[in-house]
Design an enzyme around this catalytic site. Structure first.
Site, PDB file in Angstrom:
ATOM      1  N   VAL A  69      69.615  89.354  70.278  1.00 47.73           N
ATOM      2  CA  VAL A  69      70.408  88.779  70.140  1.00 47.73           C
ATOM      3  C   VAL A  69      70.665  88.334  69.598  1.00 47.73           C
ATOM      4  O   VAL A  69      71.027  88.014  67.949  1.00 47.73           O
ATOM      5  CB  VAL A  69      71.499  88.307  72.069  1.00 47.73           C
ATOM      6  CG1 VAL A  69      72.644  88.075  70.733  1.00 47.73           C
ATOM      7  CG2 VAL A  69      71.001  89.833  72.252  1.00 47.73           C
ATOM      8  N   CYS A 103      76.742  94.449  78.086  1.00 37.96           N
ATOM      9  CA  CYS A 103      77.135  95.188  76.773  1.00 37.96           C
ATOM     10  C   CYS A 103      77.927  96.175  77.275  1.00 37.96           C
ATOM     11  O   CYS A 103      79.046  96.619  76.354  1.00 37.96           O
ATOM     12  CB  CYS A 103      75.880  95.930  76.117  1.00 37.96           C
ATOM     13  SG  CYS A 103      74.250  95.782  77.296  1.00 37.96           S
ATOM     14  N   HIS A 128      74.384 102.117  73.813  1.00 36.07           N
ATOM     15  CA  HIS A 128      74.515 103.222  74.997  1.00 36.07           C
ATOM     16  C   HIS A 128      75.979 103.432  75.018  1.00 36.07           C
ATOM     17  O   HIS A 128      77.071 103.654  75.015  1.00 36.07           O
ATOM     18  CB  HIS A 128      75.349 101.232  75.820  1.00 36.07           C
ATOM     19  CG  HIS A 128      74.148 100.374  76.018  1.00 36.07           C
ATOM     20  ND1 HIS A 128      72.750 100.659  75.985  1.00 36.07           N
ATOM     21  CD2 HIS A 128      74.659  98.941  76.685  1.00 36.07           C
ATOM     22  CE1 HIS A 128      72.495  99.308  76.131  1.00 36.07           C
ATOM     23  NE2 HIS A 128      73.014  98.394  77.075  1.00 36.07           N
TER      24      HIS A 128
HETATM   25  P1  NAP Z   1      65.936  87.114  74.470  1.00 34.30           P
HETATM   26  O1  NAP Z   1      64.868  88.670  73.174  1.00 34.30           O
HETATM   27  O2  NAP Z   1      64.859  87.597  75.601  1.00 34.30           O
HETATM   28  O3  NAP Z   1      65.434  86.113  73.740  1.00 34.30           O
HETATM   29  C1  NAP Z   1      65.511  84.950  74.678  1.00 34.30           C
HETATM   30  C2  NAP Z   1      66.587  84.141  73.351  1.00 34.30           C
HETATM   31  O4  NAP Z   1      66.534  82.215  75.197  1.00 34.30           O
HETATM   32  C3  NAP Z   1      64.906  83.419  72.988  1.00 34.30           C
HETATM   33  O5  NAP Z   1      64.623  82.946  71.454  1.00 34.30           O
HETATM   34  C4  NAP Z   1      63.815  82.620  73.581  1.00 34.30           C
HETATM   35  O6  NAP Z   1      63.110  82.110  72.851  1.00 34.30           O
HETATM   36  C5  NAP Z   1      64.769  81.161  74.472  1.00 34.30           C
HETATM   37  N1  NAP Z   1      64.959  80.745  75.309  1.00 34.30           N
HETATM   38  C6  NAP Z   1      64.126  81.040  76.142  1.00 34.30           C
HETATM   39  N2  NAP Z   1      63.802  80.059  76.928  1.00 34.30           N
HETATM   40  C7  NAP Z   1      64.105  78.783  76.668  1.00 34.30           C
HETATM   41  C8  NAP Z   1      64.437  77.812  77.082  1.00 34.30           C
HETATM   42  N3  NAP Z   1      63.762  77.068  77.987  1.00 34.30           N
HETATM   43  N4  NAP Z   1      65.019  77.027  76.159  1.00 34.30           N
HETATM   44  C9  NAP Z   1      65.334  77.113  75.096  1.00 34.30           C
HETATM   45  N5  NAP Z   1      65.371  78.874  74.610  1.00 34.30           N
HETATM   46  C10 NAP Z   1      64.696  79.450  75.128  1.00 34.30           C
HETATM   47  O7  NAP Z   1      66.934  87.626  75.122  1.00 34.30           O
HETATM   48  P2  NAP Z   1      68.187  88.841  74.515  1.00 34.30           P
HETATM   49  O8  NAP Z   1      67.928  90.325  74.931  1.00 34.30           O
HETATM   50  O9  NAP Z   1      68.266  88.623  72.873  1.00 34.30           O
HETATM   51  O10 NAP Z   1      69.275  88.016  75.167  1.00 34.30           O
HETATM   52  C11 NAP Z   1      69.675  87.533  75.396  1.00 34.30           C
HETATM   53  C12 NAP Z   1      70.351  86.594  76.160  1.00 34.30           C
HETATM   54  O11 NAP Z   1      72.221  88.183  75.820  1.00 34.30           O
HETATM   55  C13 NAP Z   1      70.761  87.273  77.602  1.00 34.30           C
HETATM   56  O12 NAP Z   1      71.213  86.098  78.418  1.00 34.30           O
HETATM   57  C14 NAP Z   1      71.095  88.801  78.025  1.00 34.30           C
HETATM   58  O13 NAP Z   1      71.133  89.010  79.156  1.00 34.30           O
HETATM   59  C15 NAP Z   1      72.048  88.438  77.154  1.00 34.30           C
HETATM   60  N6  NAP Z   1      72.645  90.067  76.324  1.00 34.30           N
HETATM   61  C16 NAP Z   1      71.702  90.731  76.021  1.00 34.30           C
HETATM   62  C17 NAP Z   1      72.290  92.575  75.101  1.00 34.30           C
HETATM   63  C18 NAP Z   1      71.003  92.659  74.179  1.00 34.30           C
HETATM   64  O14 NAP Z   1      72.132  94.191  73.817  1.00 34.30           O
HETATM   65  N7  NAP Z   1      69.934  92.538  74.497  1.00 34.30           N
HETATM   66  C19 NAP Z   1      73.919  92.406  75.356  1.00 34.30           C
HETATM   67  C20 NAP Z   1      74.843  91.433  75.504  1.00 34.30           C
HETATM   68  C21 NAP Z   1      73.510  89.956  75.870  1.00 34.30           C
HETATM   69  P3  NAP Z   1      61.374  81.566  72.420  1.00 34.30           P
HETATM   70  O15 NAP Z   1      61.510  82.879  71.081  1.00 34.30           O
HETATM   71  O16 NAP Z   1      61.240  80.972  72.036  1.00 34.30           O
HETATM   72  O17 NAP Z   1      61.272  82.032  73.285  1.00 34.30           O
END
Ligand code: NAP
Length: 355
Positions: free
Chosen positions: A16, A146, A239
């Site tokens: 994201v 989403c 989706h």
């Molecule tokens: P992701 O790819 O796993 O990314 C997670 C992010 O959080 C990374 O930048 C990671 O940094 C960071 N992070 C993890 N632990 C941390 C910590 N202790 N301190 C600071 N930063 C930390 O997840 P994503 O798919 O982008 O989703 C992100 C959020 O949006 C989630 O809550 C998810 O449920 C929500 N969401 C996602 C979607 C979708 O379509 N993907 C849609 C709606 C909502 P590092 O790289 O340094 O580990």
């Protein structure tokens, strides 16, 4: 816009977070001034910290920026959060307490009574909840799950025109919704998995708040029963959702089609840069909408609807397609921020940058 707002991105290295980087490139109102992620990434140039999965290159001005720790001392007016839900709850509160507006994608604060769960075309008045938050200058605004976004964008015109008593929805959800690296290839290539943890509960609860009414005591949820079945399918983005609805007043498929097409978009006069020209696209060709063909309508912000027909069990059924990482995540949060600017909730913080 005389002076752009300075945006920070929490979780900038995630799936994201990367969409935020893409969408904010050249944005007329916002510029990225801070990128933050976990301690694994902090201190590295963005191009080294990130496993870039976007189609194009990392924007040149962003690639060399140093990723910072996600602590509330970032040089920005507000933050977008794409933080992992395991850490988002606490970190987002810390930023709000320190005076930052937080526009979050994470699930943690969505159902808090004083936190707007926002889709600008659906419930722009819910931002008034910000005034009931006790963070001082800071506040938290969230966007929905989403799949919920696609469902609720389609339900809004039907709720307004006929009332909706019950919803049955089955989803076919793309891989990008699980972040990176997400689902193992061995689980999903040539396969479908009929379980996405927590998803069905979010789809059953979030629409009731989104479609609820703002009242002195808070949001009065819409009285609607929702049954969701969520499946992961081997599609990259987009989706698809098969929806059946029981209406409070009778309506034909043509009545529903007209309700979608005639929906009075509350953003019509606001000129928000990310708002698509068409909020809803309605297809008459029974083969449509499809993820690969219609995902990018309206820059990924248009929600597509098709196959509107009678339902043998409830009243009507139809298909919805939503871009999960744009309308359903980063694009939705950017549109939320634009609405907050136009409503006067987002303001410039004191400028301390020395460059
Ligand atoms: P992701 O790819 O796993 O990314 C997670 C992010 O959080 C990374 O930048 C990671 O940094 C960071 N992070 C993890 N632990 C941390 C910590 N202790 N301190 C600071 N930063 C930390 O997840 P994503 O798919 O982008 O989703 C992100 C959020 O949006 C989630 O809550 C998810 O449920 C929500 N969401 C996602 C979607 C979708 O379509 N993907 C849609 C709606 C909502 P590092 O790289 O340094 O580990």
């Amino acid at each position: 816009m005389k002076r752009k707002f300075r945006a920070g991105i929490l979780g900038a290295t995630g799936a994201v977070g990367q969409k935020f980087v893409e969408l904010l490139e050249g944005h007329p109102w916002f510029e990225i001034t801070a990128l933050a992620a976990s301690e694994r990434s902090a201190g590295k140039p963005y191009r080294e910290a990130v496993n870039w999965i976007g189609a194009g290159e990392i924007p040149a001005g962003i690639a060399a920026m140093t990723v910072e720790s996600a602590t509330p001392d970032l040089e920005c007016d507000f933050v977008f959060s794409g933080l992992d839900a395991a850490v988002a709850g606490d970190l987002e509160e810390r930023f709000a307490r320190a005076g930052y507006p937080v526009l979050s994608n994470a699930r943690n604060h969505r159902m808090d009574p004083v936190t707007p769960l926002l889709i600008p075309e659906v419930n722009p008045d819910h931002t008034a909840l910000i005034e009931r938050q006790a963070w001082g200058d800071g506040f938290i605004v969230t966007n929905p799950n989403c799949s919920t976004v696609g469902l609720v964008c389609a339900l809004r015109p039907l709720v307004d025109a006929f009332g909706v008593e019950a919803v049955q929805v089955t989803t076919f959800q793309a891989l990008s919704g699980a972040g990176y690296p997400g689902v193992s290839a061995l689980d999903i290539v040539g396969n479908v998995t009929p379980y996405i943890g927590g998803e069905e509960e979010k789809m059953a609860s979030e629409p009731r708040k989104l479609l609820g009414a703002l009242a002195p005591e808070g949001i009065v949820p819409l009285d609607v029963a929702i049954s969701a079945q969520c499946n992961r399918v081997p599609v990259l983005e987009g989706h698809l959702e098969c929806v059946s609805v029981k209406l409070r007043r009778p309506a034909s498929p043509e009545d529903a089609r007209r309700a979608f097409l005639d929906f009075r978009n509350p953003l019509a006069d606001r000129s928000l840069p990310t708002a698509p020209e068409r909020f809803l696209e309605v297809f008459d060709d029974p083969r449509f909408p499809q993820p690969r063909r219609h995902l990018d309508l309206g820059g990924g912000m248009t929600v597509s609807i098709g196959r509107i027909r009678p339902c043998e069990v409830l009243d009507l059924k139809f298909v919805v397609l939503v871009h999960n990482t744009i309308r359903g995540a980063a694009g939705g949060a950017v549109l939320n921020a634009e609405l907050l600017v136009s409503q006067g909730y987002l303001k410039h913080r004191k400028q301390t940058l020395t460059v």
